[in-house]
Design a protein around this motif. Structure first.
Motif, short mmCIF file in Angstrom:
data_model
loop_
_atom_site.label_atom_id
_atom_site.label_comp_id
_atom_site.label_asym_id
_atom_site.label_seq_id
_atom_site.Cartn_x
_atom_site.Cartn_y
_atom_site.Cartn_z
N THR A 126 -34.58 53.79 -51.81
CA THR A 126 -34.52 54.28 -50.34
C THR A 126 -33.50 55.66 -50.37
O THR A 126 -32.34 55.32 -50.90
N MET A 127 -34.01 56.48 -49.52
CA MET A 127 -33.35 57.52 -49.59
C MET A 127 -32.52 57.86 -48.17
O MET A 127 -32.88 57.42 -47.27
N GLU A 128 -31.12 57.80 -48.59
CA GLU A 128 -30.26 58.01 -47.48
C GLU A 128 -30.02 59.26 -46.91
O GLU A 128 -29.48 60.17 -47.78
N GLN A 129 -30.43 59.53 -45.49
CA GLN A 129 -30.11 61.01 -45.18
C GLN A 129 -28.57 61.00 -44.85
O GLN A 129 -28.12 60.14 -44.43
N THR A 130 -27.95 62.02 -45.20
CA THR A 130 -26.54 62.21 -45.08
C THR A 130 -26.39 63.18 -43.50
O THR A 130 -27.46 63.88 -43.32
N HIS A 131 -25.21 63.14 -43.08
CA HIS A 131 -24.74 64.14 -42.17
C HIS A 131 -24.99 65.69 -42.71
O HIS A 131 -25.72 66.47 -42.14
N PHE A 132 -24.70 65.66 -43.93
CA PHE A 132 -24.83 67.20 -44.35
C PHE A 132 -26.35 67.45 -44.67
O PHE A 132 -26.71 68.47 -44.21
N SER A 133 -27.20 66.72 -44.96
CA SER A 133 -28.70 66.71 -45.29
C SER A 133 -29.18 67.07 -44.12
O SER A 133 -30.22 67.85 -43.91
N GLN A 184 -31.97 70.67 -40.34
CA GLN A 184 -31.91 71.29 -38.87
C GLN A 184 -31.87 72.47 -38.80
O GLN A 184 -32.46 73.56 -38.17
N ILE A 185 -31.05 73.24 -39.61
CA ILE A 185 -30.77 74.73 -39.56
C ILE A 185 -32.00 75.39 -40.27
O ILE A 185 -32.50 76.55 -39.59
N MET A 186 -32.44 74.83 -41.12
CA MET A 186 -33.66 75.28 -41.87
C MET A 186 -34.72 75.52 -41.02
O MET A 186 -35.67 76.32 -40.96
N ASN A 187 -34.82 74.21 -40.29
CA ASN A 187 -36.12 74.16 -39.57
C ASN A 187 -36.03 74.87 -38.23
O ASN A 187 -36.94 75.62 -37.77
#
Length: 81
Positions: A1-8, A13-16
């Motif tokens: 399972t892929m764990e989203q980090t605060h950094f990711s 969010q910035i890229m989007n």
């Protein structure tokens, strides 16, 4: 399972918000697309040198001050550790 980090989440969010593609960011930061994908997916965080290049690239692409990006990115990374 892929764990989203605060950094990711922060980076995605910035890229989007600024319509920045993986390819654009990789080219501007001088890193591979695979590196950027791994950062977005939470598989890794940028090494120190890449972190500097990433922030400079994001600053140019978003017209946001590097200091603000640095503070936000650092905070996200600290929350992950």
């Amino acid at each position: 399972t892929m764990e989203q980090t605060h950094f990711s989440k922060w980076l995605k969010q910035i890229m989007n918000r600024n319509d920045i593609t993986i390819e654009q960011l990789a080219n501007r930061a001088g890193v591979s697309r695979k590196d950027v994908r791994n950062w977005i997916r939470g598989r890794s965080i940028p090494k120190t040198a890449y972190f500097v290049f990433l922030l400079k690239a994001l600053s140019q692409l978003t017209e946001c001050e590097e200091e603000i990006l640095y503070t936000n990115a650092s905070t996200a990374i600290m929350r992950d550790s």
